[in-house]
Scaffold this motif. Sequence first.
Motif, PDB file in Angstrom:
ATOM      1  N   LEU A 276       0.848  -1.183   0.000  1.00  0.00           N
ATOM      2  CA  LEU A 276       0.000   0.000   0.000  1.00  0.00           C
ATOM      3  C   LEU A 276       0.886   1.238   0.000  1.00  0.00           C
ATOM      4  O   LEU A 276       1.858   1.310   0.756  1.00  0.00           O
ATOM      5  N   HIS A 277       0.547   2.208  -0.850  1.00  0.00           N
ATOM      6  CA  HIS A 277       1.311   3.440  -0.983  1.00  0.00           C
ATOM      7  C   HIS A 277       0.382   4.633  -0.777  1.00  0.00           C
ATOM      8  O   HIS A 277      -0.844   4.519  -0.923  1.00  0.00           O
ATOM      9  N   PRO A 278       0.954   5.795  -0.480  1.00  0.00           N
ATOM     10  CA  PRO A 278       0.108   6.996  -0.345  1.00  0.00           C
ATOM     11  C   PRO A 278      -0.648   7.291  -1.635  1.00  0.00           C
ATOM     12  O   PRO A 278      -0.210   6.949  -2.738  1.00  0.00           O
ATOM     13  N   LYS A 279      -1.806   7.918  -1.480  1.00  0.00           N
ATOM     14  CA  LYS A 279      -2.614   8.295  -2.639  1.00  0.00           C
ATOM     15  C   LYS A 279      -1.789   9.166  -3.579  1.00  0.00           C
ATOM     16  O   LYS A 279      -1.087  10.083  -3.133  1.00  0.00           O
ATOM     17  N   GLY A 280      -1.843   8.864  -4.867  1.00  0.00           N
ATOM     18  CA  GLY A 280      -1.062   9.599  -5.849  1.00  0.00           C
ATOM     19  C   GLY A 280       0.321   9.038  -6.079  1.00  0.00           C
ATOM     20  O   GLY A 280       1.068   9.567  -6.904  1.00  0.00           O
ATOM     21  N   TRP A 281       0.671   7.959  -5.353  1.00  0.00           N
ATOM     22  CA  TRP A 281       1.993   7.341  -5.525  1.00  0.00           C
ATOM     23  C   TRP A 281       2.198   6.900  -6.971  1.00  0.00           C
ATOM     24  O   TRP A 281       1.270   6.455  -7.643  1.00  0.00           O
ATOM     25  N   SER A 282       3.429   7.020  -7.431  1.00  0.00           N
ATOM     26  CA  SER A 282       3.801   6.576  -8.777  1.00  0.00           C
ATOM     27  C   SER A 282       5.145   5.873  -8.722  1.00  0.00           C
ATOM     28  O   SER A 282       6.080   6.341  -8.060  1.00  0.00           O
ATOM     29  N   TYR A 283       5.251   4.765  -9.421  1.00  0.00           N
ATOM     30  CA  TYR A 283       6.519   4.047  -9.536  1.00  0.00           C
ATOM     31  C   TYR A 283       7.603   4.940 -10.117  1.00  0.00           C
ATOM     32  O   TYR A 283       8.762   4.870  -9.717  1.00  0.00           O
ATOM     33  N   PHE A 284       7.204   5.808 -11.027  1.00  0.00           N
ATOM     34  CA  PHE A 284       8.183   6.682 -11.673  1.00  0.00           C
ATOM     35  C   PHE A 284       8.721   7.732 -10.699  1.00  0.00           C
ATOM     36  O   PHE A 284       9.881   8.133 -10.790  1.00  0.00           O
ATOM     37  N   ASP A 285       7.878   8.177  -9.759  1.00  0.00           N
ATOM     38  CA  ASP A 285       8.375   9.084  -8.723  1.00  0.00           C
ATOM     39  C   ASP A 285       9.484   8.420  -7.919  1.00  0.00           C
ATOM     40  O   ASP A 285      10.506   9.042  -7.603  1.00  0.00           O
ATOM     41  N   THR A 286       9.271   7.140  -7.576  1.00  0.00           N
ATOM     42  CA  THR A 286      10.279   6.393  -6.818  1.00  0.00           C
ATOM     43  C   THR A 286      11.575   6.280  -7.607  1.00  0.00           C
ATOM     44  O   THR A 286      12.668   6.462  -7.060  1.00  0.00           O
ATOM     45  N   LEU A 287      11.473   5.976  -8.906  1.00  0.00           N
ATOM     46  CA  LEU A 287      12.673   5.861  -9.733  1.00  0.00           C
ATOM     47  C   LEU A 287      13.433   7.182  -9.779  1.00  0.00           C
ATOM     48  O   LEU A 287      14.667   7.202  -9.656  1.00  0.00           O
ATOM     49  N   ARG A 288      12.719   8.283  -9.946  1.00  0.00           N
ATOM     50  CA  ARG A 288      13.394   9.575 -10.018  1.00  0.00           C
ATOM     51  C   ARG A 288      14.156   9.872  -8.738  1.00  0.00           C
ATOM     52  O   ARG A 288      15.297  10.345  -8.769  1.00  0.00           O
ATOM     53  N   LYS A 289      13.519   9.596  -7.596  1.00  0.00           N
ATOM     54  CA  LYS A 289      14.160   9.902  -6.316  1.00  0.00           C
ATOM     55  C   LYS A 289      15.325   8.960  -6.044  1.00  0.00           C
ATOM     56  O   LYS A 289      16.410   9.390  -5.648  1.00  0.00           O
ATOM     57  N   LYS A 290      15.111   7.676  -6.245  1.00  0.00           N
ATOM     58  CA  LYS A 290      16.128   6.698  -5.877  1.00  0.00           C
ATOM     59  C   LYS A 290      17.315   6.735  -6.831  1.00  0.00           C
ATOM     60  O   LYS A 290      18.472   6.576  -6.410  1.00  0.00           O
ATOM     61  N   LEU A 291      17.046   6.923  -8.108  1.00  0.00           N
ATOM     62  CA  LEU A 291      18.117   6.887  -9.117  1.00  0.00           C
ATOM     63  C   LEU A 291      18.639   8.281  -9.456  1.00  0.00           C
ATOM     64  O   LEU A 291      19.486   8.415 -10.336  1.00  0.00           O
ATOM     65  N   HIS A 292      18.120   9.292  -8.770  1.00  0.00           N
ATOM     66  CA  HIS A 292      18.607  10.674  -8.917  1.00  0.00           C
ATOM     67  C   HIS A 292      18.477  11.186 -10.352  1.00  0.00           C
ATOM     68  O   HIS A 292      19.368  11.852 -10.876  1.00  0.00           O
ATOM     69  N   TRP A 293      17.356  10.828 -10.979  1.00  0.00           N
ATOM     70  CA  TRP A 293      17.091  11.363 -12.302  1.00  0.00           C
ATOM     71  C   TRP A 293      16.785  12.870 -12.206  1.00  0.00           C
ATOM     72  O   TRP A 293      16.319  13.362 -11.201  1.00  0.00           O
ATOM     73  N   ASN A 294      17.036  13.554 -13.293  1.00  0.00           N
ATOM     74  CA  ASN A 294      16.757  15.000 -13.424  1.00  0.00           C
ATOM     75  C   ASN A 294      17.693  15.863 -12.593  1.00  0.00           C
ATOM     76  O   ASN A 294      17.502  17.064 -12.498  1.00  0.00           O
TER      77      ASN A 294
END
Length: 298
Positions: A276-294
């Motif tokens: 279970l994840h917070p409302k509005g959670w996105s797998y892509f948000d996790t990738l950006r944060k964890k992999l330091h994209w952008n």
Amino acid sequence: MSSRFRHVALIGKYQASGARAQCGAHDDVMEGIGAFLESQGCKVFVEKSQADPVETGPYPALTVEEIGQHCDLGLVVGGDGTMLGIGRQLAPHDVPLIGINRGRLGFITDISLDNYQATLIPMLAGEYEEDLRTLMQAKVIRDGQSVFDTLAMNDVVVNRGATSGMVELRVTVGRHFVANQRADGMIISTPTGSTAYALSAGGPLLHPAVRGWVLVPIAPHTLSNRPLLLPDADEVTMELVGGRDASANFDMQSLATLAIGDQVMVRRSDYRVRFLHPKGWSYFDTLRKKLHWNEGGS
């Protein structure tokens, strides 16, 4: 706002230091989370294997089996490794899991400890995103008999020995022979595991909604041996035909020593893990944060 989850298992590694460690007291983080859950109307339990053998604190301790029978939510405090271990054990009971990360942002323990209360209040009331993750059922077959049988959420890895050369593996998918591959090892990864060892070995990222495996050679002898995306409806078999001191790892948390002729067989499990994840959670948000994209851009 009251919780829709009445019985919550608080799962994690208790950390204490100094005098608190000597007297066996639980750490303030776990105690604080437990008190917060009670304030939301939850009956709190702890995992018996993680509870202090002398003092279990204010909460009853249950085995994993008892958690599966009596709890309607598991709140996991720690890192992805802690979540992997409990996820496999609770999957047969279909208990949903929420992850609070005590260190760096995790791929599956994605709620920050700093603001967990504000995040959990709406989730406990039923406002969340559900995320189902595939599990692998893995066996080691020796002389026609199963000698090792376990679940894996991330990956199944066959590795060469620390002081030996390459292994040679005969790989089949379903009834079809793929190749005899010589490499330092081979990874069969779920979409969840595609961000773990498979990624460091050059494999692709696989969205959790994709029903597939990734087959990734580790330092292959032939450079044309590339990662291969497979349907998870097929059973994948890796037979050890050459190499010494090889082993099979399952989520890097359990280990089987392999002999020549052993087969590591992987199929899709009947069980899935419910995150279970917070409302509005996105797998892509996790990738950006964890992999330091952008980062570093204009």
